[in-house]
Design an enzyme around this catalytic site. Structure first.
Site, mmCIF file in Angstrom:
data_model
loop_
_atom_site.group_PDB
_atom_site.id
_atom_site.type_symbol
_atom_site.label_atom_id
_atom_site.label_comp_id
_atom_site.label_asym_id
_atom_site.label_seq_id
_atom_site.Cartn_x
_atom_site.Cartn_y
_atom_site.Cartn_z
ATOM 1 N N LYS A 1 0.963 -1.242 0.080
ATOM 2 C CA LYS A 1 0.016 0.020 0.052
ATOM 3 C C LYS A 1 0.934 1.268 0.071
ATOM 4 C CE LYS A 1 -1.649 1.996 3.496
ATOM 5 N NZ LYS A 1 -2.265 2.660 4.712
ATOM 6 N N ASP A 50 -6.749 0.622 1.319
ATOM 7 C CA ASP A 50 -6.737 0.584 2.625
ATOM 8 C C ASP A 50 -8.077 0.218 3.265
ATOM 9 O OD1 ASP A 50 -8.388 2.697 2.381
ATOM 10 O OD2 ASP A 50 -7.301 4.102 3.519
#
Length: 219
Positions: free
Chosen positions: A120, A145
């Protein structure tokens, strides 16, 4: 959810926010790398409160490395998991100095090899700091997320039990990727953070309410 619905969702989010930006404060790729690393299991507000004091003092790999773990802790101790984060940020700063001439690498694998940097974080840095849509192998930089995971699955836009599955489903399901993929991360995270909230989604003010396939709508 069909292709037309997905396109309408993206068009509405774009109309509402044509130029979305991260809410993390930064002025360089390294500052963004540090901020995103610190943001794991923490709010952007708490990270900004810390980095607004940290970055005027130390905002380069050399300065962070010189500050050291104990010195860094003093600036980020209000952030969750700050002990491990201080260790990782100092370690990644030293690696950047030793291996990359103090520069943030423009490569997902190199970024993911840094302490505390996962998929991420790497995707956020490459997309937001460097303005990249995808790499040379055609892999898109879309950071998923908890907000994006929730929004994609709840609306029916993309289904996935894990963030990586959801990432791949978003890429597969997004129409006209050149038009929408670059900003999709920001549109989804902001909508998930402020409207499609975890406990009680604010469906009454949602601009994609009629397109959303969530069965538990609050209106």
């Amino acid at each position: 959810m069909n292709k037309d619905k997905r396109r309408q969702i993206l068009e509405r989010l774009r109309t509402e926010n044509p130029h979305p930006k991260t809410e993390l404060n930064y002025s360089s790729p390294f500052e963004l790398l540090v901020a995103v690393t610190l943001s794991a299991q923490a709010t952007d507000v708490s990270v900004n409160n810390a980095t607004d004091k940290l970055f005027p003092v130390a905002n380069t790999p050399a300065a962070i490395a010189a500050l050291g773990v104990e010195g860094l802790k003093e600036y980020i101790k209000t952030i969750g998991l700050y002990n491990n984060k201080a260790i990782n940020v100092v370690a990644l700063s030293q690696i950047l100095l030793d291996k990359y001439d103090g520069q943030v690498p423009k490569n997902r694998e190199a970024l993911e090899s840094l302490p505390g940097v996962g998929r991420k974080t790497a995707n956020v840095v490459l997309n937001t700091a460097f303005g990249w849509l995808k790499d040379n192998d055609g892999r898109y930089f879309i950071a998923v997320d908890t907000h994006i995971q929730r929004l994609a699955n709840r609306t029916g836009y993309a289904k996935g039990k894990t963030v990586e599955q959801t990432e791949q489903a978003i890429i597969k399901n997004t129409p006209n990727k050149t038009e929408f993929m670059f900003n999709l991360h920001h549109w989804f995270i902001l909508h998930g953070r402020y409207v499609c909230k975890a406990r009680t989604p604010d469906c009454s003010s949602c601009i994609i309410n009629d397109l959303c396939e969530f069965k538990g709508k609050t209106v």
